[in-house]
Design an enzyme around this catalytic site. Sequence first.
Site, mmCIF file in Angstrom:
data_model
loop_
_atom_site.group_PDB
_atom_site.id
_atom_site.type_symbol
_atom_site.label_atom_id
_atom_site.label_comp_id
_atom_site.label_asym_id
_atom_site.label_seq_id
_atom_site.Cartn_x
_atom_site.Cartn_y
_atom_site.Cartn_z
ATOM 1 N N GLY A 120 0.753 -5.155 0.862
ATOM 2 C CA GLY A 120 -0.215 -5.390 -0.119
ATOM 3 C C GLY A 120 0.356 -6.110 -1.578
ATOM 4 O O GLY A 120 -0.551 -6.427 -2.303
ATOM 5 N N GLU A 124 3.008 -5.592 7.287
ATOM 6 C CA GLU A 124 2.372 -4.475 8.018
ATOM 7 C C GLU A 124 2.704 -4.199 9.644
ATOM 8 O O GLU A 124 2.392 -2.971 9.943
ATOM 9 C CB GLU A 124 0.854 -5.012 7.645
ATOM 10 C CG GLU A 124 0.207 -4.909 6.436
ATOM 11 C CD GLU A 124 0.631 -5.954 5.527
ATOM 12 O OE1 GLU A 124 1.535 -6.820 5.823
ATOM 13 O OE2 GLU A 124 -0.001 -5.850 4.439
ATOM 14 N N GLU A 137 0.104 -9.585 -0.860
ATOM 15 C CA GLU A 137 -1.156 -9.875 -0.788
ATOM 16 C C GLU A 137 -1.761 -9.826 -2.504
ATOM 17 O O GLU A 137 -2.797 -10.662 -2.808
ATOM 18 C CB GLU A 137 -2.132 -8.884 -0.058
ATOM 19 C CG GLU A 137 -1.807 -8.916 1.448
ATOM 20 C CD GLU A 137 -2.677 -7.919 2.003
ATOM 21 O OE1 GLU A 137 -2.740 -6.614 1.962
ATOM 22 O OE2 GLU A 137 -3.477 -8.433 3.143
ATOM 23 N N ALA A 170 0.732 -1.341 -0.055
ATOM 24 C CA ALA A 170 0.102 0.062 0.094
ATOM 25 C C ALA A 170 0.900 1.004 0.084
ATOM 26 O O ALA A 170 2.016 1.174 0.553
ATOM 27 C CB ALA A 170 -0.737 0.055 1.303
HETATM 28 N N1 COA Z 1 4.423 3.476 -0.156
HETATM 29 C C1 COA Z 1 4.861 4.708 -0.734
HETATM 30 N N2 COA Z 1 5.932 4.886 -1.190
HETATM 31 C C2 COA Z 1 6.813 3.650 -1.045
HETATM 32 C C3 COA Z 1 6.582 2.620 -0.518
HETATM 33 C C4 COA Z 1 5.473 2.325 -0.056
HETATM 34 N N3 COA Z 1 4.865 1.288 0.371
HETATM 35 N N4 COA Z 1 7.701 1.931 -0.565
HETATM 36 C C5 COA Z 1 8.652 2.300 -1.204
HETATM 37 N N5 COA Z 1 8.214 3.724 -1.527
HETATM 38 C C6 COA Z 1 8.835 4.820 -2.292
HETATM 39 C C7 COA Z 1 10.008 5.520 -1.115
HETATM 40 O O1 COA Z 1 9.244 6.332 -0.454
HETATM 41 C C8 COA Z 1 11.149 6.151 -2.170
HETATM 42 O O2 COA Z 1 10.331 7.246 -2.723
HETATM 43 P P1 COA Z 1 11.185 8.542 -2.612
HETATM 44 O O3 COA Z 1 12.421 8.322 -3.590
HETATM 45 O O4 COA Z 1 10.323 9.583 -3.463
HETATM 46 O O5 COA Z 1 11.463 8.719 -1.146
HETATM 47 C C9 COA Z 1 11.237 5.015 -3.300
HETATM 48 O O6 COA Z 1 9.650 4.431 -3.407
HETATM 49 C C10 COA Z 1 12.183 4.076 -3.061
HETATM 50 O O7 COA Z 1 11.935 3.436 -1.942
HETATM 51 P P2 COA Z 1 13.314 3.495 -0.755
HETATM 52 O O8 COA Z 1 12.634 3.334 0.530
HETATM 53 O O9 COA Z 1 13.930 4.736 -0.978
HETATM 54 O O10 COA Z 1 14.270 2.018 -1.354
HETATM 55 P P3 COA Z 1 15.131 1.253 -0.410
HETATM 56 O O11 COA Z 1 15.689 0.293 -1.466
HETATM 57 O O12 COA Z 1 15.715 2.124 0.772
HETATM 58 O O13 COA Z 1 13.883 0.396 0.627
HETATM 59 C C11 COA Z 1 12.095 -0.823 0.745
HETATM 60 C C12 COA Z 1 12.815 -0.390 -0.343
HETATM 61 C C13 COA Z 1 11.109 -1.664 -0.108
HETATM 62 C C14 COA Z 1 12.665 -2.032 1.740
HETATM 63 C C15 COA Z 1 11.285 0.205 1.497
HETATM 64 O O14 COA Z 1 10.945 1.212 0.490
HETATM 65 C C16 COA Z 1 10.198 -0.296 2.328
HETATM 66 O O15 COA Z 1 10.233 -0.590 3.404
HETATM 67 N N6 COA Z 1 8.954 0.237 1.857
HETATM 68 C C17 COA Z 1 7.874 -0.128 2.447
HETATM 69 C C18 COA Z 1 7.239 -1.599 2.448
HETATM 70 C C19 COA Z 1 6.266 -1.753 3.071
HETATM 71 O O16 COA Z 1 6.230 -1.775 4.437
HETATM 72 N N7 COA Z 1 5.087 -2.155 2.701
HETATM 73 C C20 COA Z 1 3.999 -2.402 3.315
HETATM 74 C C21 COA Z 1 2.790 -1.231 3.225
HETATM 75 S S1 COA Z 1 1.529 -1.664 4.222
#
Ligand code: COA
Length: 260
Positions: A111, A134, A114, A66
């Site tokens: 998500g 989550e 999911e 999400a």
């Molecule tokens: N929602 C919104 N934006 C997201 C996102 C999410 N779930 N996951 C990644 N992004 C965005 C980041 O904000 C970043 O954008 P920016 O460049 O404008 O700051 C871009 O995608 C790249 O992500 P980044 O976090 O910089 O990459 P990373 O390699 O350091 O880390 C992840 C990758 C996937 C480990 C990390 O982005 C993360 O933990 N994301 C959330 C995953 C999550 O918890 N999902 C479940 C949601 S309920």
Amino acid sequence: MTYETVLVDRQDHVVTITLNRPAALNAQNNPMRRELFGVFADLRQDEDVRAIVVTGAGERAFSAGADIKEFLEPPVPTRFREQRKRLDYRGEMDRCPQPIIAAIRGFALGGGLELALACDIRIAAEDAQLGLTEVNLGIIPGGGGTQRLPRVVGRGKALEMILTGARMTADEALRIGLVERVVPVALLIPAALALARAMADKAPIALRYAKEAVVSGLGMSLADGLRLENDLSTLLRTTEDRVEGARAFVEKRKPKWSGQ
Ligand code: COA
């Protein structure tokens, strides 16, 4: 038709849906959910579409879940029921009679996983990282994860994944049956398309009934499931394609399915 957040490509009887927000690791915002709802609502009624592949754009993610930035916006109020309903695209996926294959590269988190779990078959690239993350954000999976994951990997493993919010590698996912296959990154889309085409090549009604028997049967007692299988296979005996299948075998040629 063009969309803002997804790409839809059709080749013969196979449709590929690509989540297309690579800068946000294909995180699912409300516009994407609405578009996915519309795409699946159309595809499930399209008899010419026989198999569907879902994947993510870019090199880093299937979908990172999400869109967390939307969490800070006010939710769509309950009174706008129709609008809220159109955000739950997974219900439309559940109603798809066609097989849906997830082609997972990079992150499939929250998500994103999911969405992959709402697909019928999952193929992962070697770089895939999967998890229901989550709890790290103080929430629980709300897109079917708490229900679909234990049905795929069993109660203990699902609880381990959901309660720790940890990610796992493609190999680990293969070992526990979360994905059906792991392939090198470059072969991900070719492998998913080859699988989709192999299915799309079969008699259309048989393909739909076979999926219905398996998927609906899983929610029934064995006796009811066997009754469903018997009903569907009896119905199939009335099709022209059943005769064509046998005739092609006897005549040592490829069948020409009419879909009747
Ligand atoms: N929602 C919104 N934006 C997201 C996102 C999410 N779930 N996951 C990644 N992004 C965005 C980041 O904000 C970043 O954008 P920016 O460049 O404008 O700051 C871009 O995608 C790249 O992500 P980044 O976090 O910089 O990459 P990373 O390699 O350091 O880390 C992840 C990758 C996937 C480990 C990390 O982005 C993360 O933990 N994301 C959330 C995953 C999550 O918890 N999902 C479940 C949601 S309920």
